[in-house]
Design a protein around this motif. Structure first.
Motif: not given
Length: 220
Positions: A160, A181, A184
């Motif tokens: 990620s 994040v 991914t």
């Protein structure tokens, strides 16, 4: 890498108060006020259709505009409030704040992706999932980046990209303090199915024998 700012067209509103505001609405306009900076507040009218279209596009309150009013210099503004009709939920008044070039504001910045053609995970059939196509940053009004870039050239499956992996423009910082994040790289469906089949087979091998089967084994 300065972001091109959209124009927002308005007219100077003559007269103030509820009467002038009602008259503007009858003419298909939304009354508003421009305040802040070193200038006096400026009453304006914005065409209802233009304002409604921008509201439907989303994030109107976190978008910077170049306000154009006949007879006045262009000025950068950001929305501070939109009042709506309590029944119809349509805009009936808007407050815009003037910004100096050094003013710090929160804006959503587009995320560009590079390195897809050489990513080992993508070459294996992995799927890139852009969790955040835009990231909210604190930036200066005079130096707004057009985008930020994430590099996926070294990503393998299950890797990620987080905000800490990104080189942000000078003076910009995320509005969220923690690492988060942005994208991914997940396994292709074929690999996921194969993995699930292997897990099912392993689970079947581990099924305990029944009492009857145990007895049969002892007799043998």
């Amino acid at each position: 890498m300065a972001k091109e700012i959209d124009d927002l067209h308005a007219q100077e509103r003559t007269g103030t108060g509820k009467g002038a505001a009602r008259h503007a609405r009858r003419d298909g306009m939304v009354p508003g006020i421009v305040f802040g900076g070193e200038q006096d507040p400026l009453p304006i009218n914005i065409p209802f259709n233009e304002l409604f279209k921008r509201l439907k596009a989303g994030r109107f309150k976190s978008t910077l505009f170049n306000l154009k009013v006949d007879g006045h210099e262009d000025v950068r503004v950001i929305c501070r409030d939109v009042q709506r009709d309590v029944v119809k939920d349509l805009p009936i008044h808007v407050d815009l704040m003037r910004l100096r070039r050094a003013t710090r504001i929160n804006l959503f910045i587009h995320v560009n992706v590079e390195g897809e053609e050489v990513s080992p995970g993508l070459k294996r059939g992995g799927v890139l999932n852009l969790v955040r196509p835009e990231v909210e940053l604190v930036v200066t009004a005079g130096d707004i980046p057009d985008h930020i870039t994430i590099d996926v050239s070294k990503l393998n499956i299950h890797d990620s990209v987080t905000i800490s992996d990104v080189t942000l423009p000078a003076g910009a910082k995320p509005t969220i303090d923690r690492d988060f994040v942005i994208a991914t790289l997940t396994a292709p469906s074929s690999l996921r199915s194969a993995g699930e089949d292997e897990e099912d087979e392993a689970a079947a091998d581990e099924v305990p024998t029944t009492a009857g089967e145990e007895g049969a084994e002892k007799q043998e």
